[in-house]
Scaffold this active site. Structure first.
Site, PDB file in Angstrom:
ATOM      1  CB  SER A  64      14.121 -13.178  31.785  1.00  0.00           C
ATOM      2  OG  SER A  64      13.382 -13.534  32.738  1.00  0.00           O
ATOM      3  CE1 TYR A  77      10.084 -12.564  28.390  1.00  0.00           C
ATOM      4  CE2 TYR A  77      10.834 -14.020  30.340  1.00  0.00           C
ATOM      5  CZ  TYR A  77      10.610 -12.729  30.019  1.00  0.00           C
ATOM      6  OH  TYR A  77      11.024 -11.597  30.604  1.00  0.00           O
TER       7      TYR A  77
END
Length: 204
Positions: A64, A77
């Site tokens: 990401s 995350y």
């Protein structure tokens, strides 16, 4: 059945709920890391023997933009995606050192339209915690600017290009570079500051 062997492994399973670090529970961490990081680990350990047996192949590990820079309320995350980036970068070096002809691409998407925002529908009951779903329908503001969403199809096209060209990093939103550069500058500054201190101590 069609191609006779596995040639490409896309480690793409992921979850993306949010919560401030002050609210995160051990179960939140276990769930996030279990899917986002251990999912990639499981995919690599399961399919690496098959790709080596075939004598060729390519891993696409989904990280990401949050694996390249810190993001508030995405602490768990970010930790999982930083892990995927580090794992993947080390895989490249390890394969090269061992002469293994398997490629690795690290997919680092910004906002992509998917079901990532409704991950809690798959959350095990025993891992209940503070992480909550994210509304992915609204426009995304980043550093005061509106960031355009990318379709899953457009993102897949970038990944396919990376496989064919053996590109290490797959970047969907190049406009987010400035924040990544700021992180890199902070790290470089720490190196230079320590080197300067040591030079000063040696001179004294």
């Amino acid at each position: 059945e069609r191609f006779g062997a596995v040639h490409v492994m896309c480690n793409n399973a992921g979850i993306g709920p949010m919560a401030p670090i002050t609210e995160l529970t051990r179960a939140d961490w276990q769930w996030m890391l279990g899917v986002n990081l251990w999912g990639v680990v499981n995919g690599v350990t399961s399919f690496l023997p098959l790709l080596r047996e075939a004598g060729e192949g390519h891993f696409v590990n989904t990280a990401s933009m949050a694996g390249l820079m810190p993001v508030p309320s995405l602490v768990a995350y970010c930790a999982s995606k930083y892990g995927v980036v580090g794992l993947s970068e080390a895989m490249v070096e390890d394969f090269a050192a061992q002469g293994i002809a398997i490629g690795v691409s690290i997919l680092c998407p910004g906002p992509v339209r998917s079901n990532l925002g409704t991950s809690t529908r798959n959350r095990p009951a025993e891992l209940a915690g503070a992480l909550t779903d994210v509304d992915l329908e609204n426009s995304v503001q980043f550093e005061g600017e509106t960031v355009d969403w990318l379709s899953a199809e457009a993102t897949a096209a970038l990944a396919i290009r990376a496989i064919k060209a053996s590109e290490r990093y797959v970047i969907t939103h190049p406009g987010m570079l400035e924040t990544v550069e700021a992180r890199h500058r902070a790290i470089e500054s720490a190196f230079r500051a320590e080197a300067k201190r040591r030079q000063a101590e040696s001179a004294a």
